[in-house]
Scaffold this motif. Structure first.
Motif, short mmCIF file in Angstrom:
data_model
loop_
_atom_site.label_atom_id
_atom_site.label_comp_id
_atom_site.label_asym_id
_atom_site.label_seq_id
_atom_site.Cartn_x
_atom_site.Cartn_y
_atom_site.Cartn_z
N GLN A 1 -100.62 -2.67 -16.72
CA GLN A 1 -101.61 -2.99 -17.75
C GLN A 1 -102.48 -1.79 -18.13
O GLN A 1 -102.83 -1.62 -19.31
N ASP A 2 -102.84 -0.98 -17.16
CA ASP A 2 -103.69 0.19 -17.43
C ASP A 2 -102.88 1.27 -18.13
O ASP A 2 -101.86 1.73 -17.61
N LEU A 3 -103.30 1.68 -19.33
CA LEU A 3 -102.53 2.62 -20.13
C LEU A 3 -102.37 3.97 -19.44
O LEU A 3 -101.27 4.54 -19.43
N ASP A 4 -103.43 4.51 -18.88
CA ASP A 4 -103.35 5.81 -18.21
C ASP A 4 -102.37 5.76 -17.04
O ASP A 4 -101.58 6.70 -16.82
N GLU A 5 -102.43 4.67 -16.29
CA GLU A 5 -101.52 4.50 -15.15
C GLU A 5 -100.07 4.38 -15.63
O GLU A 5 -99.16 4.94 -15.02
N LYS A 6 -99.88 3.66 -16.73
CA LYS A 6 -98.53 3.50 -17.29
C LYS A 6 -97.96 4.84 -17.73
O LYS A 6 -96.80 5.17 -17.41
N ILE A 7 -98.76 5.61 -18.44
CA ILE A 7 -98.32 6.93 -18.91
C ILE A 7 -97.99 7.84 -17.73
O ILE A 7 -96.95 8.52 -17.72
N LYS A 8 -98.86 7.84 -16.72
CA LYS A 8 -98.63 8.67 -15.54
C LYS A 8 -97.32 8.30 -14.85
O LYS A 8 -96.52 9.19 -14.48
N LYS A 9 -97.07 7.02 -14.68
CA LYS A 9 -95.85 6.56 -14.01
C LYS A 9 -94.61 6.96 -14.81
O LYS A 9 -93.61 7.42 -14.23
N ARG A 10 -94.66 6.80 -16.12
CA ARG A 10 -93.51 7.15 -16.95
C ARG A 10 -93.24 8.64 -16.92
O ARG A 10 -92.06 9.06 -16.85
N GLN A 11 -94.27 9.43 -16.94
CA GLN A 11 -94.07 10.88 -16.89
C GLN A 11 -93.53 11.33 -15.54
O GLN A 11 -92.74 12.26 -15.46
N GLU A 12 -93.96 10.64 -14.48
CA GLU A 12 -93.40 10.93 -13.16
C GLU A 12 -91.90 10.61 -13.12
O GLU A 12 -91.10 11.39 -12.60
N LEU A 13 -91.53 9.48 -13.67
CA LEU A 13 -90.12 9.06 -13.68
C LEU A 13 -89.26 10.05 -14.46
O LEU A 13 -88.11 10.33 -14.08
N LEU A 14 -89.80 10.56 -15.58
CA LEU A 14 -89.04 11.43 -16.46
C LEU A 14 -89.09 12.90 -16.07
O LEU A 14 -88.37 13.73 -16.64
N SER A 15 -89.92 13.24 -15.08
CA SER A 15 -89.99 14.63 -14.63
C SER A 15 -88.68 15.03 -13.95
O SER A 15 -87.86 14.19 -13.58
N ALA A 16 -88.49 16.32 -13.78
CA ALA A 16 -87.25 16.82 -13.17
C ALA A 16 -87.01 16.25 -11.78
O ALA A 16 -85.87 16.03 -11.37
N GLU A 17 -88.12 15.96 -11.06
CA GLU A 17 -88.01 15.42 -9.70
C GLU A 17 -87.99 13.89 -9.70
O GLU A 17 -87.72 13.28 -8.66
N GLY A 18 -88.30 13.27 -10.83
CA GLY A 18 -88.39 11.82 -10.90
C GLY A 18 -87.02 11.16 -10.91
O GLY A 18 -86.00 11.80 -11.16
N LYS A 19 -87.01 9.86 -10.64
CA LYS A 19 -85.75 9.14 -10.55
C LYS A 19 -84.96 9.19 -11.85
O LYS A 19 -83.74 9.42 -11.86
N MET A 20 -85.65 8.99 -12.98
CA MET A 20 -84.97 9.05 -14.26
C MET A 20 -84.54 10.47 -14.58
O MET A 20 -83.42 10.70 -15.06
N GLY A 21 -85.43 11.43 -14.33
CA GLY A 21 -85.11 12.82 -14.61
C GLY A 21 -83.87 13.30 -13.88
O GLY A 21 -83.03 14.01 -14.45
N GLN A 22 -83.72 12.90 -12.63
CA GLN A 22 -82.55 13.30 -11.85
C GLN A 22 -81.27 12.68 -12.41
O GLN A 22 -80.23 13.36 -12.50
N MET A 23 -81.35 11.43 -12.81
CA MET A 23 -80.17 10.77 -13.36
C MET A 23 -79.81 11.33 -14.74
O MET A 23 -78.63 11.50 -15.07
N ILE A 24 -80.83 11.64 -15.54
CA ILE A 24 -80.57 12.22 -16.86
C ILE A 24 -79.92 13.59 -16.72
O ILE A 24 -79.00 13.94 -17.46
N THR A 25 -80.37 14.38 -15.74
CA THR A 25 -79.77 15.68 -15.49
C THR A 25 -78.29 15.54 -15.14
O THR A 25 -77.44 16.31 -15.62
#
Length: 209
Positions: A111-135
């Motif tokens: 629900q918290d927008l800042d928390e949501k943005i932070k979590k999404r950016q973590e996921l999409l970072s090179a070390e994040g779960k999504m970032g690793q799979m996208i690579t």
């Protein structure tokens, strides 16, 4: 050709790859875009055999699940390989993109927008779960030639699914996902640029829907 009617909300997510596959392949279909109010009544009346959207009606007979509909569209439009191995490579990428998006789904409940943005950016970072799979997918696409997702020089539903997913993710509707998020992946960028240059893709996106 049977009578085709595709029902979904008027959004880029969920069924856009199916719509685009039909259109790019020159397959005539009715693009039925539902409001939330319309869907509420249809859902209560049991319109969808599995309770959700999208639904494709083929001469009145219904198909549920977006991947099943995409496969149907690909075959009807000539955008799905007839060779078993090549078809499996297309499926591999489509299923892989589903795996990439899975961790992102949990962020919709934040629900918290800042928390949501932070979590999404973590996921999409090179070390994040999504970032690793996208690579990993980027390297796979690059090894296939970097122009068409599953290899070769013919656009398939894998290219369309990949492009519409990136279009959706970078549309501005997803808080925390920048427009250039996927530009750093050369394999994906090659595929997306190829699809976006296709005359039918350009025509589709210039139309009012």
């Amino acid at each position: 050709m049977p009578s085709l009617k595709l029902s979904h909300f008027n959004t880029k997510g969920g069924a856009e790859h199916c719509r685009l596959a039909f259109f790019m392949g020159g397959v005539e279909f009715e693009d039925k875009r539902l409001s939330r109010e319309e869907w509420g009544g249809m859902k209560a009346a049991g319109f969808s055999p599995m309770g959700g959207l999208p639904v494709l009606e083929v001469d009145g007979k219904k198909i549920c699940q977006s991947k099943a509909i995409l496969n149907y569209a690909g075959r009807a439009a000539g955008l799905y390989p007839t060779d078993a191995f090549e078809a499996a490579k297309v499926d591999e990428l489509i299923n892989g993109m589903d795996d990439v998006f899975e961790p992102f789904r949990s962020t919709f409940a934040i629900q918290d927008l800042d928390e949501k943005i932070k979590k999404r950016q973590e996921l999409l970072s090179a070390e994040g779960k999504m970032g690793q799979m996208i690579t990993a997918i980027d390297k796979l696409v690059a090894s296939n030639g970097g122009k068409c997702a599953a290899g070769g020089d013919k656009v398939t539903i894998a290219d369309i699914a990949l492009t519409t997913w990136i279009d959706f993710m970078t549309s501005g509707a997803m808080d925390g996902v920048a427009a250039d998020t996927f530009e750093k992946y050369p394999g994906l960028k090659g595929v997306v640029d190829n699809v976006r240059a296709h005359p039918k893709y350009i025509e589709w996106n210039a139309m009012e829907h």
